[in-house]
Design an enzyme around this catalytic site. Structure first.
Site, PDB file in Angstrom:
ATOM      1  N   LYS A 127       2.063 -15.780 -10.137  1.00 19.45           N
ATOM      2  CA  LYS A 127       1.740 -15.055 -11.365  1.00 19.45           C
ATOM      3  C   LYS A 127       2.209 -15.788 -12.618  1.00 19.45           C
ATOM      4  O   LYS A 127       1.966 -15.316 -13.736  1.00 19.45           O
ATOM      5  CB  LYS A 127       2.324 -13.647 -11.300  1.00 19.45           C
ATOM      6  CG  LYS A 127       1.753 -12.813 -10.149  1.00 19.45           C
ATOM      7  CD  LYS A 127       2.440 -11.473 -10.034  1.00 19.45           C
ATOM      8  CE  LYS A 127       1.922 -10.664  -8.841  1.00 19.45           C
ATOM      9  NZ  LYS A 127       2.299 -11.262  -7.546  1.00 19.45           N
ATOM     10  N   LYS A 162       3.271  -4.897 -12.728  1.00 16.17           N
ATOM     11  CA  LYS A 162       3.606  -5.321 -11.372  1.00 16.17           C
ATOM     12  C   LYS A 162       4.742  -6.340 -11.416  1.00 16.17           C
ATOM     13  O   LYS A 162       4.934  -7.024 -12.423  1.00 16.17           O
ATOM     14  CB  LYS A 162       2.383  -5.915 -10.665  1.00 16.17           C
ATOM     15  CG  LYS A 162       1.688  -7.046 -11.412  1.00 16.17           C
ATOM     16  CD  LYS A 162       0.382  -7.421 -10.723  1.00 16.17           C
ATOM     17  CE  LYS A 162      -0.384  -8.477 -11.534  1.00 16.17           C
ATOM     18  NZ  LYS A 162      -1.670  -8.831 -10.893  1.00 16.17           N
ATOM     19  N   ARG A 212     -11.276 -12.657  -3.294  1.00 17.99           N
ATOM     20  CA  ARG A 212     -10.392 -13.748  -2.874  1.00 17.99           C
ATOM     21  C   ARG A 212     -11.268 -14.976  -2.604  1.00 17.99           C
ATOM     22  O   ARG A 212     -12.165 -14.948  -1.761  1.00 17.99           O
ATOM     23  CB  ARG A 212      -9.613 -13.348  -1.616  1.00 17.99           C
ATOM     24  CG  ARG A 212      -8.915 -14.486  -0.859  1.00 17.99           C
ATOM     25  CD  ARG A 212      -7.975 -15.337  -1.688  1.00 17.99           C
ATOM     26  NE  ARG A 212      -6.928 -14.616  -2.347  1.00 17.99           N
ATOM     27  CZ  ARG A 212      -5.734 -14.386  -1.816  1.00 17.99           C
ATOM     28  NH1 ARG A 212      -5.467 -14.816  -0.592  1.00 17.99           N
ATOM     29  NH2 ARG A 212      -4.819 -13.734  -2.512  1.00 17.99           N
ATOM     30  N   ARG A 226     -12.718  -7.887  -1.695  1.00 14.81           N
ATOM     31  CA  ARG A 226     -11.811  -6.877  -1.146  1.00 14.81           C
ATOM     32  C   ARG A 226     -11.915  -5.628  -2.012  1.00 14.81           C
ATOM     33  O   ARG A 226     -11.547  -5.652  -3.190  1.00 14.81           O
ATOM     34  CB  ARG A 226     -10.382  -7.417  -1.113  1.00 14.81           C
ATOM     35  CG  ARG A 226     -10.258  -8.717  -0.310  1.00 14.81           C
ATOM     36  CD  ARG A 226      -8.917  -9.372  -0.489  1.00 14.81           C
ATOM     37  NE  ARG A 226      -8.656  -9.681  -1.887  1.00 14.81           N
ATOM     38  CZ  ARG A 226      -7.495 -10.188  -2.340  1.00 14.81           C
ATOM     39  NH1 ARG A 226      -6.506 -10.417  -1.502  1.00 14.81           N
ATOM     40  NH2 ARG A 226      -7.336 -10.459  -3.624  1.00 14.81           N
ATOM     41  N   ARG A 234      -5.323  -1.047  -5.626  1.00 13.60           N
ATOM     42  CA  ARG A 234      -4.920  -2.256  -4.918  1.00 13.60           C
ATOM     43  C   ARG A 234      -5.946  -2.588  -3.833  1.00 13.60           C
ATOM     44  O   ARG A 234      -6.234  -1.770  -2.976  1.00 13.60           O
ATOM     45  CB  ARG A 234      -3.537  -2.075  -4.308  1.00 13.60           C
ATOM     46  CG  ARG A 234      -2.471  -1.738  -5.335  1.00 13.60           C
ATOM     47  CD  ARG A 234      -1.170  -1.355  -4.690  1.00 13.60           C
ATOM     48  NE  ARG A 234      -1.309  -0.187  -3.817  1.00 13.60           N
ATOM     49  CZ  ARG A 234      -0.346   0.268  -3.022  1.00 13.60           C
ATOM     50  NH1 ARG A 234       0.824  -0.344  -2.995  1.00 13.60           N
ATOM     51  NH2 ARG A 234      -0.545   1.325  -2.266  1.00 13.60           N
ATOM     52  N   ASP A 274      -7.459 -15.021  -6.948  1.00  6.00           N
ATOM     53  CA  ASP A 274      -7.978 -13.665  -7.044  1.00  6.00           C
ATOM     54  C   ASP A 274      -8.741 -13.526  -8.350  1.00  6.00           C
ATOM     55  O   ASP A 274      -8.226 -13.883  -9.426  1.00  6.00           O
ATOM     56  CB  ASP A 274      -6.839 -12.647  -6.998  1.00  6.00           C
ATOM     57  CG  ASP A 274      -6.103 -12.668  -5.666  1.00  6.00           C
ATOM     58  OD1 ASP A 274      -6.714 -13.083  -4.662  1.00  6.00           O
ATOM     59  OD2 ASP A 274      -4.926 -12.263  -5.632  1.00  6.00           O
ATOM     60  N   GLU A 282      -4.613 -14.250 -10.242  1.00  4.95           N
ATOM     61  CA  GLU A 282      -3.524 -14.908  -9.534  1.00  4.95           C
ATOM     62  C   GLU A 282      -4.018 -16.197  -8.899  1.00  4.95           C
ATOM     63  O   GLU A 282      -5.194 -16.310  -8.541  1.00  4.95           O
ATOM     64  CB  GLU A 282      -2.929 -14.010  -8.430  1.00  4.95           C
ATOM     65  CG  GLU A 282      -2.180 -12.801  -8.929  1.00  4.95           C
ATOM     66  CD  GLU A 282      -1.430 -12.070  -7.821  1.00  4.95           C
ATOM     67  OE1 GLU A 282      -1.235 -12.670  -6.733  1.00  4.95           O
ATOM     68  OE2 GLU A 282      -1.042 -10.914  -8.033  1.00  4.95           O
ATOM     69  N   ASN A 284      -2.682 -18.082  -5.625  1.00  5.53           N
ATOM     70  CA  ASN A 284      -1.754 -17.939  -4.498  1.00  5.53           C
ATOM     71  C   ASN A 284      -1.579 -19.265  -3.773  1.00  5.53           C
ATOM     72  O   ASN A 284      -2.538 -19.804  -3.217  1.00  5.53           O
ATOM     73  CB  ASN A 284      -2.279 -16.881  -3.526  1.00  5.53           C
ATOM     74  CG  ASN A 284      -2.311 -15.499  -4.154  1.00  5.53           C
ATOM     75  OD1 ASN A 284      -1.321 -14.786  -4.128  1.00  5.53           O
ATOM     76  ND2 ASN A 284      -3.442 -15.132  -4.749  1.00  5.53           N
TER      77      ASN A 284
END
Length: 317
Positions: A127, A162, A212, A226, A234, A274, A282, A284
């Site tokens: 992040k 978050k 994703r 997703r 979420r 994401d 994000e 990852n």
């Protein structure tokens, strides 16, 4: 001909993983198919003795059978410099334990390829690294200062709060324009997290999905959408999100093209980003997921592409 014969994987306890969705397991199945010897250890078995990075490891055999997915050999000490590849695949949290393991694995650089590169993993928290590309992101604030959050909320309305180093959708909250829970939530975060946290403009289109996208050595290789469960923002599949087949939009390809060369330069071979409604949220790099979901929804087997990229790196050394 591949130079790879032996690999080690640093991961969470293999008996606890859900093989139906575990990307590390997908990589191990492909490693088995390529005939590599696999040595397995958990992070607590990693040590530094002088300049030698060692681990108490076990040979690992894997099979795609739920409830009977692995066999382990007798524990023995291995020198990680003797491995051709080490997969750094334990799940977050990205805490001091995780950071320490990156320092240890950094010491085998130049001898053994670590995927993803531990220096880059340490320097690219999901992040925070993404903030290098503000033109691709929704309005985002990294802070723990209440006055700064108040001003951000006044400017942008509904927001999501978050933890900066959270994972798996844990402790992600949506705050309405006028939200009586704000004060209590602020107090909870201030007590729970010593570091700053993320405040981001809420994107209503999240109800249609959080995509994703997997990049392999800087190139987009596959995606899955997703979709959050009803009455949840979420989309993480561990939080009840549903996986749908997905292609890339022109905007998503633009995002990948913008960040891809930097991922490759940093040695971040396996990355999951994401994207919500064309906005990058994000990047990852610690232990990305999505490989099995992409294949299950009709996409390619990205474990093949990832190992092809790893082999290319090793063969070029």
């Amino acid at each position: 001909m591949s130079k790879i014969t032996r690999i080690a994987v640093q991961m969470d306890p293999i008996e606890r993983i859900n093989i139906a969705g575990d990307s590390t397991f997908a990589l191990l199945l492909e490693a088995r198919a390529r005939g590599f010897e696999i040595l397995y250890y958990t992070p607590d078995k990693l040590s530094l003795r002088g300049q030698d990075v060692v681990a108490t490891a076990q040979t690992l055999s894997v099979r795609d059978i739920a409830g009977d997915h692995f066999t382990l050999g007798t524990p023995r000490e291995i020198f990680l410099r003797d491995m051709d590849v080490v997969l750094l695949r334990q799940d977050p949290p990205f805490d001091l334990s995780y950071i320490t393991s990156t320092h240890l694995l950094e010491k085998i650089g130049g001898k053994t390829l670590v995927v993803n590169d531990p220096v880059s993993v340490r320097n690219a928290p999901e992040k925070l690294f993404v903030m290098d590309f503000p033109q691709l992101m929704p309005p985002t604030l990294i802070t723990r200062d209440r006055a700064a959050i108040d001003a951000f909320r006044a400017q942008h309305g509904e927001v999501v709060m978050k933890p900066l180093h959270g994972h798996g959708g844990a402790a992600v909250f949506r705050l309405q324009n006028q939200d009586a829970n704000y004060g209590s939530l602020y107090d909870l975060f201030a007590t729970s997290f010593r570091e700053q946290w993320v405040v981001q403009k809420f994107l209503p289109a999240v109800k249609k999905g959080d995509k994703r996208i997997i990049l392999v050595d800087g190139q987009p290789a596959g995606a899955v959408n997703r979709v959050p469960a009803e009455n949840d923002i979420r989309s993480n599949m561990v939080r009840g999100g549903a996986a749908e087949a997905a292609d890339l939009t022109e905007r998503e390809r633009e995002i990948c093209a913008t960040i891809g060369s930097e991922l490759k330069r940093r040695g971040l071979i396996f990355v999951g980003i994401d994207v919500i409604d064309g906005w990058l949220t994000e990047i990852n790099v610690t232990s990305p997921t999505g490989v099995r979901a992409i294949k299950r929804t009709g996409g390619p087997d990205l474990a093949v592409a990832i190992w092809d990229a790893i082999e290319a790196r090793v063969n070029a050394q």
